[in-house]
Design an enzyme around this catalytic site. Structure first.
Site, PDB file in Angstrom:
ATOM      1  N   LYS A  76      82.504   7.417  99.392  1.00  0.00           N
ATOM      2  CA  LYS A  76      82.939   8.790  99.396  1.00  0.00           C
ATOM      3  C   LYS A  76      83.580   8.960 100.685  1.00  0.00           C
ATOM      4  CE  LYS A  76      80.645   9.706  95.482  1.00  0.00           C
ATOM      5  NZ  LYS A  76      81.475   9.711  94.017  1.00  0.00           N
ATOM      6  N   SER A 136      85.949   8.345  91.547  1.00  0.00           N
ATOM      7  CA  SER A 136      85.846   9.531  92.119  1.00  0.00           C
ATOM      8  C   SER A 136      86.880   9.458  93.651  1.00  0.00           C
ATOM      9  CB  SER A 136      84.311   9.602  92.793  1.00  0.00           C
ATOM     10  OG  SER A 136      83.975   8.421  93.696  1.00  0.00           O
TER      11      SER A 136
END
Length: 235
Positions: free
Chosen positions: A118, A47
């Site tokens: 993230k 991601s």
């Protein structure tokens, strides 16, 4: 042969001078450093491509946010709550659990099942929306520059944007980040199950968001430490 000096040393000094005591002390010091100062983590998914590769080991500064808060652009590691759980997850096996424990301690092995990496986009009280006419994310109404984004959702003004039908999947409605929470997105924007993953639809409800919580923050990712050819500072 034991010397007279050795005989008259205090018992505590003889104990601390032994190999096993020094080994135990080394483990205790390492444990304290890993718990309170800095800790390696394994990147669990793609991601964050191209910034981070799957399997990269990153060093996390656990003291980074003692006096300050994360800001837009910071890469953070956090413990995800139940809203981030993947449906259909299988129960942990004993061997896998043991490997995860080793990974949590050393950074070489799988990290915790709900430990994610993230990039912070919005902090408490900030409004975040996507997109402006150029397809950029807006924070408090100001478009932000994101050179790190890879594989973004398609967007073309007047053809496939936030006002066309169908709407670009890059778009999500404006939201104000709650107190003690952070809006986080992946750099591989179209391949990341992040804060906005369920909100990129014109019919998404207000409960579509999921947040990185202040209490769940582990720290700030500051460097790639493994493999050696990828050594690099982060941000």
């Amino acid at each position: 042969m034991t010397t007279d000096a050795g005989k008259h040393r205090p018992r505590w000094r003889r104990i601390l001078g032994s190999f096993w005591a020094q080994l135990l002390l080394a483990f205790l010091v390492a444990g304290l450093l890993l718990t309170f100062v800095a800790k390696p983590y394994e990147v669990p998914s793609g991601s964050m491509l191209q910034t981070l590769q799957v399997g990269d080991r990153i060093l996390v500064n656990r003291l980074a946010y003692l006096a300050t808060e994360p800001t837009t652009g910071d890469i953070v590691v956090f413990d995800a709550d139940r809203t981030w759980e993947v449906s259909g997850a299988t129960p942990a096996e004993p061997i896998r659990t043991a490997l995860r424990w080793i990974g949590e301690v050393t950074g070489f092995g799988p990290s915790g099942p709900h430990t994610l990496v993230k990039r912070v986009i919005g902090s408490p009280g900030q409004s975040v929306a996507c997109c402006d006419d150029a397809g950029k994310v807006l924070v408090d109404g100001v478009p932000i520059d994101e050179p790190y984004v890879s594989d973004d959702f398609p967007f073309e003004a007047g053809v496939l944007d936030c006002g066309t039908t169908p709407r670009s999947s890059r778009c999500f409605d404006e939201v104000v980040v709650p107190a003690e929470a952070y809006l986080v997105l992946g750099d591989d924007r179209s391949g990341s199950r992040d804060s906005a993953a369920s909100c990129r639809s014109p019919v998404a409800g207000a409960d579509c968001w999921r947040w990185a919580s202040d209490t769940g923050l582990v720290g700030k990712a500051v460097a790639i430490i493994w493999p050696i050819p990828r050594w690099a500072a982060l941000g």
